[in-house]
Design an enzyme around this catalytic site. Structure first.
Site, PDB file in Angstrom:
ATOM      1  N   TYR A 100       1.063 -10.757 -13.847  1.00  0.00           N
ATOM      2  CA  TYR A 100       0.049 -10.059 -13.071  1.00  0.00           C
ATOM      3  C   TYR A 100       1.052  -8.975 -12.951  1.00  0.00           C
ATOM      4  CZ  TYR A 100      -1.374  -9.346  -8.237  1.00  0.00           C
ATOM      5  OH  TYR A 100      -2.446  -9.322  -7.122  1.00  0.00           O
ATOM      6  N   ARG A 153     -10.425  -2.304  -4.611  1.00  0.00           N
ATOM      7  CA  ARG A 153      -8.573  -1.221  -3.981  1.00  0.00           C
ATOM      8  C   ARG A 153      -7.568  -2.091  -5.384  1.00  0.00           C
ATOM      9  NH1 ARG A 153      -4.199  -2.031  -0.598  1.00  0.00           N
ATOM     10  NH2 ARG A 153      -4.557  -3.375  -3.361  1.00  0.00           N
ATOM     11  N   LYS A 171      -2.950 -14.189  -9.257  1.00  0.00           N
ATOM     12  CA  LYS A 171      -3.009 -14.558  -8.170  1.00  0.00           C
ATOM     13  C   LYS A 171      -2.402 -16.352  -8.282  1.00  0.00           C
ATOM     14  CE  LYS A 171      -1.532 -11.303  -5.745  1.00  0.00           C
ATOM     15  NZ  LYS A 171      -0.897 -10.531  -4.747  1.00  0.00           N
ATOM     16  N   GLU A 242      -7.137 -10.356  -1.086  1.00  0.00           N
ATOM     17  CA  GLU A 242      -7.272  -9.905  -1.991  1.00  0.00           C
ATOM     18  C   GLU A 242      -7.052  -8.336  -2.268  1.00  0.00           C
ATOM     19  OE1 GLU A 242      -3.622 -10.865  -2.999  1.00  0.00           O
ATOM     20  OE2 GLU A 242      -3.599  -9.543  -3.592  1.00  0.00           O
ATOM     21  N   ASP A 243      -7.226  -7.340  -2.712  1.00  0.00           N
ATOM     22  CA  ASP A 243      -7.339  -6.253  -2.584  1.00  0.00           C
ATOM     23  C   ASP A 243      -8.715  -5.608  -2.365  1.00  0.00           C
ATOM     24  OD1 ASP A 243      -4.477  -5.814  -3.885  1.00  0.00           O
ATOM     25  OD2 ASP A 243      -5.257  -6.199  -6.134  1.00  0.00           O
ATOM     26  N   ASP A 265      -2.766 -10.706   1.636  1.00  0.00           N
ATOM     27  CA  ASP A 265      -2.052 -10.056   1.433  1.00  0.00           C
ATOM     28  C   ASP A 265      -0.968  -9.194   1.073  1.00  0.00           C
ATOM     29  OD1 ASP A 265       0.755 -11.834  -0.349  1.00  0.00           O
ATOM     30  OD2 ASP A 265      -0.392 -10.961  -2.129  1.00  0.00           O
ATOM     31  N   ASP A 266      -2.249  -8.216   0.780  1.00  0.00           N
ATOM     32  CA  ASP A 266      -1.861  -7.382   0.503  1.00  0.00           C
ATOM     33  C   ASP A 266      -1.040  -6.741   2.626  1.00  0.00           C
ATOM     34  OD1 ASP A 266      -3.274  -6.845  -1.711  1.00  0.00           O
ATOM     35  OD2 ASP A 266      -5.270  -6.857  -0.656  1.00  0.00           O
ATOM     36  N   ASN A 405       2.852   0.730  -7.040  1.00  0.00           N
ATOM     37  CA  ASN A 405       1.997  -0.050  -7.622  1.00  0.00           C
ATOM     38  C   ASN A 405       1.314   0.799  -8.989  1.00  0.00           C
ATOM     39  OD1 ASN A 405       4.360  -2.269  -8.355  1.00  0.00           O
ATOM     40  ND2 ASN A 405       2.819  -3.404  -7.162  1.00  0.00           N
TER      41      ASN A 405
HETATM   42  P1  NAD Z   1      -3.470   1.844   0.716  1.00  0.00           P
HETATM   43  O1  NAD Z   1      -5.147   2.330   0.128  1.00  0.00           O
HETATM   44  O2  NAD Z   1      -4.684   1.249   2.251  1.00  0.00           O
HETATM   45  O3  NAD Z   1      -3.466   3.254   1.460  1.00  0.00           O
HETATM   46  C1  NAD Z   1      -2.370   3.508   0.957  1.00  0.00           C
HETATM   47  C2  NAD Z   1      -2.322   4.993   2.178  1.00  0.00           C
HETATM   48  O4  NAD Z   1      -1.210   5.995   1.345  1.00  0.00           O
HETATM   49  C3  NAD Z   1      -3.094   6.011   2.826  1.00  0.00           C
HETATM   50  O5  NAD Z   1      -2.135   5.406   4.082  1.00  0.00           O
HETATM   51  C4  NAD Z   1      -3.285   7.381   2.788  1.00  0.00           C
HETATM   52  O6  NAD Z   1      -3.744   7.742   3.568  1.00  0.00           O
HETATM   53  C5  NAD Z   1      -1.584   7.045   1.923  1.00  0.00           C
HETATM   54  N1  NAD Z   1      -1.316   8.338   1.368  1.00  0.00           N
HETATM   55  C6  NAD Z   1      -2.410   8.804   0.219  1.00  0.00           C
HETATM   56  N2  NAD Z   1      -1.679  10.052  -0.192  1.00  0.00           N
HETATM   57  C7  NAD Z   1      -0.953  10.152   0.767  1.00  0.00           C
HETATM   58  C8  NAD Z   1       0.067  11.952   0.010  1.00  0.00           C
HETATM   59  N3  NAD Z   1      -0.555  12.334  -0.498  1.00  0.00           N
HETATM   60  N4  NAD Z   1       0.881  11.087   0.622  1.00  0.00           N
HETATM   61  C9  NAD Z   1       0.906  10.665   1.894  1.00  0.00           C
HETATM   62  N5  NAD Z   1      -0.027   9.563   2.221  1.00  0.00           N
HETATM   63  C10 NAD Z   1      -0.601   9.235   1.476  1.00  0.00           C
HETATM   64  O7  NAD Z   1      -3.427   0.366   0.151  1.00  0.00           O
HETATM   65  P2  NAD Z   1      -1.863   0.089   0.682  1.00  0.00           P
HETATM   66  O8  NAD Z   1      -2.734  -1.375   0.426  1.00  0.00           O
HETATM   67  O9  NAD Z   1      -1.196   0.464   1.948  1.00  0.00           O
HETATM   68  O10 NAD Z   1      -1.000   0.541  -1.281  1.00  0.00           O
HETATM   69  C11 NAD Z   1      -0.604   1.443  -0.672  1.00  0.00           C
HETATM   70  C12 NAD Z   1       0.658   1.309  -2.718  1.00  0.00           C
HETATM   71  O11 NAD Z   1       1.678   0.195  -2.547  1.00  0.00           O
HETATM   72  C13 NAD Z   1      -0.459   0.891  -4.172  1.00  0.00           C
HETATM   73  O12 NAD Z   1       0.063   1.947  -4.430  1.00  0.00           O
HETATM   74  C14 NAD Z   1      -0.430  -0.782  -3.844  1.00  0.00           C
HETATM   75  O13 NAD Z   1      -0.290  -1.313  -5.086  1.00  0.00           O
HETATM   76  C15 NAD Z   1       1.415  -0.569  -3.144  1.00  0.00           C
HETATM   77  N6  NAD Z   1       1.664  -2.187  -3.189  1.00  0.00           N
HETATM   78  C16 NAD Z   1       2.824  -2.586  -3.295  1.00  0.00           C
HETATM   79  C17 NAD Z   1       3.551  -3.761  -2.966  1.00  0.00           C
HETATM   80  C18 NAD Z   1       4.533  -4.477  -3.322  1.00  0.00           C
HETATM   81  O14 NAD Z   1       5.262  -4.071  -3.442  1.00  0.00           O
HETATM   82  N7  NAD Z   1       4.578  -5.179  -2.534  1.00  0.00           N
HETATM   83  C19 NAD Z   1       2.048  -4.849  -1.921  1.00  0.00           C
HETATM   84  C20 NAD Z   1       0.910  -4.180  -1.926  1.00  0.00           C
HETATM   85  C21 NAD Z   1       1.501  -2.614  -1.947  1.00  0.00           C
END
Ligand code: NAD
Length: 548
Positions: A100, A153, A171, A242-243, A265-266, A405
């Site tokens: 993963y 995504r 997953k 997912e994603d 899950d996200d 990530n």
């Molecule tokens: P998403 O695309 O839904 O959201 C990303 C957000 O970031 C959007 O609201 C966007 O407006 C904002 N953004 C973009 N550029 C920016 C900037 N310069 N300044 C501030 N905000 C900005 O994606 P997501 O599903 O919410 O995931 C976001 C991140 O979190 C990813 O990198 C993902 O890998 C990570 N994530 C981590 C975990 C974990 O650690 N368990 C779980 C889920 C997602």
């Protein structure tokens, strides 16, 4: 004799060695070799499962890159499923970062180049009108969990089209390895509606449809047909989304959460794992979550999911909905999300607050004085030294979660977070970071890995035969996870349990989830007298069965 396949249906000879569910490789005993026509097809010496695990791990260590390790493990999964799961269950800290995040991200990017054998099912927009017939090609009807993506995504890597298949496969591997869900009931699915990734479209070895993404009504109708067909063929199946890209993820969850057994899950899994981390951070500080103020950097699926769970839990701790909301702020690329902002998409409107329209993170920290910052923006380096110093200025133990990530997108590194706060911060990341030396101490960073939550969630839902997945199940899972962090973990800087305890963690989360199902009458089953024993009994354990 102890095997699921009746002796009369058991393949023999080379067909048995080529059946990954039944194959035992060099572990077939002399008696089995006699009975099943295996003599000469294997080296003479019989090995134990433990010997085989040692051999796999020796090869694993010798590989020159993590991608090679991924290929090695997936090839083993295709060859001998029991051995594969034994290796993963016995070595979670080494193998899960390969199967993963982070390595699965690279594997998805290169899917068409490292492809060896198909796994799971692909449904494409060309299957419109015949999805039930396509799903009926799956060899069993005993599917109880589907993880599905449309590849738009993938992790923080964007649109990978059909290459996203690595994610549902990964997953579901975790469902089995961490949560003990029988691999026979798991089905990974990728919906291929095209891709807008120009380099994939130009790649001769790309394996998805080489076309732009289908969108709008056609897309929704395809997804609806898939969800309906899946429930027809596999009644009551649990579907994990997912994603998916942000707008589709929210729409699918809202549209289907009350109609079919599903979760995202996200959004919800991330919400629970981050909530668990924040609950533990409050424990370290000797206060409660309701005492915290959380500034989210990023306002997408993860931020909404975490924000909702944090607000729910603050209410559980006695705050009103309004008081809880006033303790959570959100920023996106335009700055703080304020009510004065026009043109916010629906999911961001619920995040808007009455506050100054501040553009930059250090200024927002200075103004709002949060106790915690949570990075979910996918913006590498967004937690600058200036921002972290501003947070550390008014907090004895600043809470810094850099959850984006893969590792390359993390808002800051563990070393930076500890270095810029003089070792005072409570840190967690989305991807694993090596331990950091702070003075005399070595601090192990927490990884807010969704794998702490969703396998146990799935197990609890399956065992209780719950008819829906509720947010309360996720907050209960978060509280359980946090309660399993020991004082020794905390002393070493960990705010999540060590990953080698994941089977026990998942079992306990499953109990908490199932309790909610039974208490809330979300199932037709009666609660077993000993729920914990029922959960343990349901867990798949990778060990060889005797065939003679
Ligand atoms: P998403 O695309 O839904 O959201 C990303 C957000 O970031 C959007 O609201 C966007 O407006 C904002 N953004 C973009 N550029 C920016 C900037 N310069 N300044 C501030 N905000 C900005 O994606 P997501 O599903 O919410 O995931 C976001 C991140 O979190 C990813 O990198 C993902 O890998 C990570 N994530 C981590 C975990 C974990 O650690 N368990 C779980 C889920 C997602």
């Amino acid at each position: 004799m102890d095997h699921k396949v009746p002796r009369s249906c058991l393949p023999t000879g080379i067909a048995l060695l080529h059946n990954p569910q039944l194959n035992k490789g060099t572990a077939f005993t002399g008696a089995e070799r006699d009975a099943l026509g295996l003599h000469g097809l294997l080296p003479p010496r019989t090995c134990t499962l433990a010997d085989q695990v040692s051999r796999v791990m020796e090869n694993f260590q010798r590989k020159s890159s993590d991608l090679e390790r991924y290929i090695q493990l997936i090839a083993l999964q295709d060859r001998n499923e029991t051995l594969f799961y034994r290796v993963v269950v016995d070595n979670p800290e080494l193998t899960l970062p390969i199967l993963y995040t982070p390595t699965v991200g690279e594997a998805c990017q290169k899917y068409g180049h490292i492809y060896r054998q198909s796994r799971g099912m692909f449904i494409s927009c060309e299957d419109r009108g015949r999805i039930a017939r396509v799903l009926a090609n799956w060899p069993t009807r005993n599917v109880r969990v589907i993880v599905v993506t449309d590849g738009e995504r993938i992790l923080g890597l964007g649109d990978l089209g059909a290459n996203g298949m690595g994610i549902p496969i990964g997953k579901l591997t975790l469902y089995t390895a961490c949560g003990g869900v029988d691999p026979d009931v798991c089905l990974p699915v990728t919906i291929d509606v095209g891709t807008e990734n120009a380099s994939l479209l130009q790649d001769r070895l790309y394996l998805g449809l080489p076309r732009q993404r289908v969108r709008g009504d056609e897309y929704h109708a395809l997804l609806d047909e898939f969800i309906t067909a899946a429930n027809m063929l596999f009644p009551g199946v649990l579907i994990q989304f997912e994603d998916f890209a942000t707008a589709n993820a929210f729409r699918l969850l809202e549209e289907y959460r009350d109609r079919v057994l599903c979760f995202n899950d996200d959004i919800q899994g991330t919400g629970a794992v981050a909530l668990a981390g924040l609950l533990t951070a409050a424990r370290v500080q000797g206060n409660r979550l309701r005492d915290h103020r959380v500034l989210f950097f990023g306002a997408g699926e993860a931020a909404v999911g975490i924000g909702r769970m944090v607000i729910m839990e603050m209410q559980e701790q006695g705050l009103s909905a309004d008081e809880a909301e006033q303790r959570c702020w959100f920023m996106d690329s335009q700055g703080l999300i304020t009510r004065s902002r026009q043109d916010l998409p629906p999911h961001k409107r619920q995040l808007a607050r009455d506050c100054l329209p501040i553009k930059l993170l250090p200024d927002a920290i200075g103004e709002l004085k949060p106790t915690a910052i949570v990075g979910v923006s996918g913006q590498s380096g967004a937690f600058s030294q200036e921002a972290i110093a501003a947070l550390a200025r008014h907090n004895e133990r600043p809470v810094i979660f850099a959850l984006s990530n893969p590792t390359s997108k993390s808002e800051c590194t563990a070393e930076q977070a500890y270095g810029w706060t003089g070792g005072r911060c409570i840190f967690a990341a989305g991807s694993p970071f090596p331990p950091v030396a702070v003075g005399e101490k070595t601090l192990h960073t927490g990884q807010g890995n969704n794998a702490y939550i969703f396998p146990g969630m799935g197990l609890g839902v399956l065992v209780s035969r719950a008819k829906c997945v509720t947010d309360r199940m996720f907050t209960a899972a978060a509280r359980t996870l946090s309660s399993l962090v020991s004082d020794a973990d905390l002393a070493a800087g960990r705010i999540y349990p060590k990953f080698d305890r994941i089977r026990d963690v998942s079992a306990r989360i499953a109990v908490a989830v199932a309790e909610i199902a039974f208490e809330g009458r979300l199932t037709d089953l009666d609660r077993p007298d000993d729920l914990s024993a029922a959960i343990q009994e349901a867990m798949y354990e990778p060990r060889y069965r005797s065939y003679v």
